[in-house]
Design a protein around this motif. Structure first.
Motif, PDB file in Angstrom:
ATOM      1  N   PHE A  13      47.435  18.395  21.014  1.00 19.30           N
ATOM      2  CA  PHE A  13      48.268  17.206  21.240  1.00 19.30           C
ATOM      3  C   PHE A  13      48.736  17.097  22.685  1.00 19.30           C
ATOM      4  CE2 PHE A  13      48.676  17.441  16.568  1.00 19.30           C
ATOM      5  CZ  PHE A  13      48.226  16.163  16.279  1.00 19.30           C
ATOM      6  N   ARG A  14      49.134  18.206  23.286  1.00 21.06           N
ATOM      7  CA  ARG A  14      49.597  18.153  24.683  1.00 21.06           C
ATOM      8  C   ARG A  14      48.470  17.754  25.625  1.00 21.06           C
ATOM      9  NH1 ARG A  14      53.531  23.378  25.620  1.00 21.06           N
ATOM     10  NH2 ARG A  14      55.351  22.537  24.564  1.00 21.06           N
ATOM     11  N   MET A  15      47.304  18.319  25.399  1.00 22.76           N
ATOM     12  CA  MET A  15      46.194  17.988  26.270  1.00 22.76           C
ATOM     13  C   MET A  15      45.713  16.557  26.040  1.00 22.76           C
ATOM     14  SD  MET A  15      42.847  20.167  27.163  1.00 22.76           S
ATOM     15  CE  MET A  15      41.682  19.133  26.373  1.00 22.76           C
ATOM     16  N   GLY A  16      45.797  16.088  24.811  1.00 22.56           N
ATOM     17  CA  GLY A  16      45.435  14.693  24.528  1.00 22.56           C
ATOM     18  C   GLY A  16      46.309  13.725  25.308  1.00 22.56           C
ATOM     19  N   LYS A  17      47.595  14.031  25.377  1.00 19.00           N
ATOM     20  CA  LYS A  17      48.515  13.181  26.142  1.00 19.00           C
ATOM     21  C   LYS A  17      48.177  13.211  27.633  1.00 19.00           C
ATOM     22  CE  LYS A  17      52.763  13.302  24.729  1.00 19.00           C
ATOM     23  NZ  LYS A  17      54.172  13.752  24.529  1.00 19.00           N
ATOM     24  N   GLN A  18      47.893  14.405  28.152  1.00 15.53           N
ATOM     25  CA  GLN A  18      47.548  14.539  29.576  1.00 15.53           C
ATOM     26  C   GLN A  18      46.236  13.820  29.903  1.00 15.53           C
ATOM     27  OE1 GLN A  18      48.495  17.113  32.200  1.00 15.53           O
ATOM     28  NE2 GLN A  18      50.355  17.852  31.207  1.00 15.53           N
ATOM     29  N   LEU A  19      45.272  13.894  28.984  1.00 18.99           N
ATOM     30  CA  LEU A  19      43.997  13.216  29.212  1.00 18.99           C
ATOM     31  C   LEU A  19      44.177  11.705  29.272  1.00 18.99           C
ATOM     32  CD1 LEU A  19      41.607  15.258  26.879  1.00 18.99           C
ATOM     33  CD2 LEU A  19      41.471  15.123  29.357  1.00 18.99           C
ATOM     34  N   GLN A  20      45.043  11.161  28.404  1.00 16.82           N
ATOM     35  CA  GLN A  20      45.298   9.718  28.427  1.00 16.82           C
ATOM     36  C   GLN A  20      45.958   9.294  29.730  1.00 16.82           C
ATOM     37  OE1 GLN A  20      47.551   8.905  24.897  1.00 16.82           O
ATOM     38  NE2 GLN A  20      45.738   8.807  23.591  1.00 16.82           N
ATOM     39  N   GLU A  21      46.840  10.155  30.267  1.00 20.08           N
ATOM     40  CA  GLU A  21      47.514   9.816  31.519  1.00 20.08           C
ATOM     41  C   GLU A  21      46.562   9.916  32.710  1.00 20.08           C
ATOM     42  OE1 GLU A  21      50.856  12.427  31.872  1.00 20.08           O
ATOM     43  OE2 GLU A  21      51.855  11.600  30.108  1.00 20.08           O
ATOM     44  N   ARG A  22      45.781  10.999  32.761  1.00 23.25           N
ATOM     45  CA  ARG A  22      44.952  11.257  33.947  1.00 23.25           C
ATOM     46  C   ARG A  22      43.621  10.518  33.939  1.00 23.25           C
ATOM     47  NH1 ARG A  22      45.729  16.950  36.593  1.00 23.25           N
ATOM     48  NH2 ARG A  22      47.870  17.405  36.033  1.00 23.25           N
ATOM     49  N   PHE A  23      42.999  10.397  32.773  1.00 18.93           N
ATOM     50  CA  PHE A  23      41.669   9.788  32.686  1.00 18.93           C
ATOM     51  C   PHE A  23      41.670   8.639  31.663  1.00 18.93           C
ATOM     52  CE2 PHE A  23      41.269  14.367  33.510  1.00 18.93           C
ATOM     53  CZ  PHE A  23      40.641  14.343  34.743  1.00 18.93           C
ATOM     54  N   PRO A  24      42.396   7.536  31.966  1.00 22.72           N
ATOM     55  CA  PRO A  24      42.474   6.461  30.964  1.00 22.72           C
ATOM     56  C   PRO A  24      41.145   5.744  30.722  1.00 22.72           C
ATOM     57  CG  PRO A  24      43.521   5.791  33.031  1.00 22.72           C
ATOM     58  CD  PRO A  24      43.147   7.232  33.175  1.00 22.72           C
ATOM     59  N   LYS A  25      40.270   5.718  31.717  1.00 23.65           N
ATOM     60  CA  LYS A  25      39.008   4.975  31.573  1.00 23.65           C
ATOM     61  C   LYS A  25      37.822   5.871  31.253  1.00 23.65           C
ATOM     62  CE  LYS A  25      40.493   1.301  34.650  1.00 23.65           C
ATOM     63  NZ  LYS A  25      40.251   0.602  35.918  1.00 23.65           N
ATOM     64  N   GLU A  26      38.020   7.183  31.263  1.00 24.48           N
ATOM     65  CA  GLU A  26      36.907   8.114  31.006  1.00 24.48           C
ATOM     66  C   GLU A  26      36.707   8.317  29.503  1.00 24.48           C
ATOM     67  OE1 GLU A  26      34.930   9.937  33.149  1.00 24.48           O
ATOM     68  OE2 GLU A  26      35.776   9.068  34.966  1.00 24.48           O
ATOM     69  N   ASN A  27      35.492   8.739  29.141  1.00 21.38           N
ATOM     70  CA  ASN A  27      35.195   9.078  27.751  1.00 21.38           C
ATOM     71  C   ASN A  27      35.681  10.513  27.487  1.00 21.38           C
ATOM     72  OD1 ASN A  27      34.148   9.325  25.193  1.00 21.38           O
ATOM     73  ND2 ASN A  27      32.037   9.572  25.868  1.00 21.38           N
ATOM     74  N   VAL A  28      36.685  10.658  26.629  1.00 21.60           N
ATOM     75  CA  VAL A  28      37.273  11.977  26.362  1.00 21.60           C
ATOM     76  C   VAL A  28      36.906  12.491  24.972  1.00 21.60           C
ATOM     77  CG1 VAL A  28      39.183  11.669  27.974  1.00 21.60           C
ATOM     78  CG2 VAL A  28      39.463  10.930  25.621  1.00 21.60           C
TER      79      VAL A  28
END
Length: 198
Positions: free
Chosen positions: A153-168
């Motif tokens: 969950f923590r990393m999911g939040k960070q990924l949304q903040e840092r890479f909003p347009k990338e495929n995660v």
């Protein structure tokens, strides 16, 4: 009407075409392409000369190419060179996931040493020690699950903040799987120290 042309007719047409003068190309006229550099033409000649002629040589050349690619990938795994990493490890998103995991202590990375200790404890024929070993199994598994959920969950939040347009897609699972390996055995090798923010 439908019969084939006679030999005389064929010879006459061949004579007419032979009598027409062939126009030589003007030496000053452009040839339609640039003159290649000497180094380029030599390298092309060399590559043509090195092209294998039979299947055995072709298979050998293919094995050699695969071996050099694998060696390059191993070096990239050790050094973290993005250019030669396998596809599953490439990209800034995957690099962030690796750095996020490598920068913190994870319970799952101690699973293997703890498992060895617990197995040794279960072999001892004392009932109280065996019950402690079973309790340790339960505690370790619960701690690993809680830690993995927290990372997810923590990393999911960070990924949304840092890479909003990338495929995660699949990045969180990639990070959780990395926590299961001991730090010194992780590939690609960790590029950040514990406590450093990725």
């Amino acid at each position: 009407m439908f019969r084939s042309r006679s030999k005389d007719e064929q010879a006459a047409t061949a004579k007419v075409t032979a009598d027409q003068p062939q126009q030589p190309r003007d030496p000053q006229a452009p040839k339609g392409r640039p003159t290649p550099k000497r180094s380029d033409s030599q390298s092309q000649r060399r590559s043509r000369a090195q092209t294998p002629t039979n299947r055995k040589d072709a298979a050998k050349a293919q094995r050699e190419a695969r071996r050099t690619d694998m060696a390059r990938q191993r070096e990239a795994m050790a050094s973290g060179d993005e250019r030669y990493l396998p596809v599953r490890d490439k990209g800034p998103v995957r690099r962030f996931a690796r750095d996020y995991v490598d920068s913190r202590w994870c319970v799952a990375e101690f699973f293997l040493p703890m498992a060895v200790v617990i197995l040794v404890l279960t072999m001892i024929r004392v009932p109280s020690i065996q019950s402690i070993a079973l309790l340790l199994w339960l505690v370790i598994i619960v701690l690993i699950v809680l830690d993995s959920v927290l990372i997810w969950f923590r990393m999911g939040k960070q990924l949304q903040e840092r890479f909003p347009k990338e495929n995660v897609k699949g990045v969180k699972a990639y990070a959780v799987m990395r926590t299961l390996q001991m730090r010194r055995l992780r590939l690609p090798k960790p590029q950040v120290k514990r406590g450093e923010r990725p």
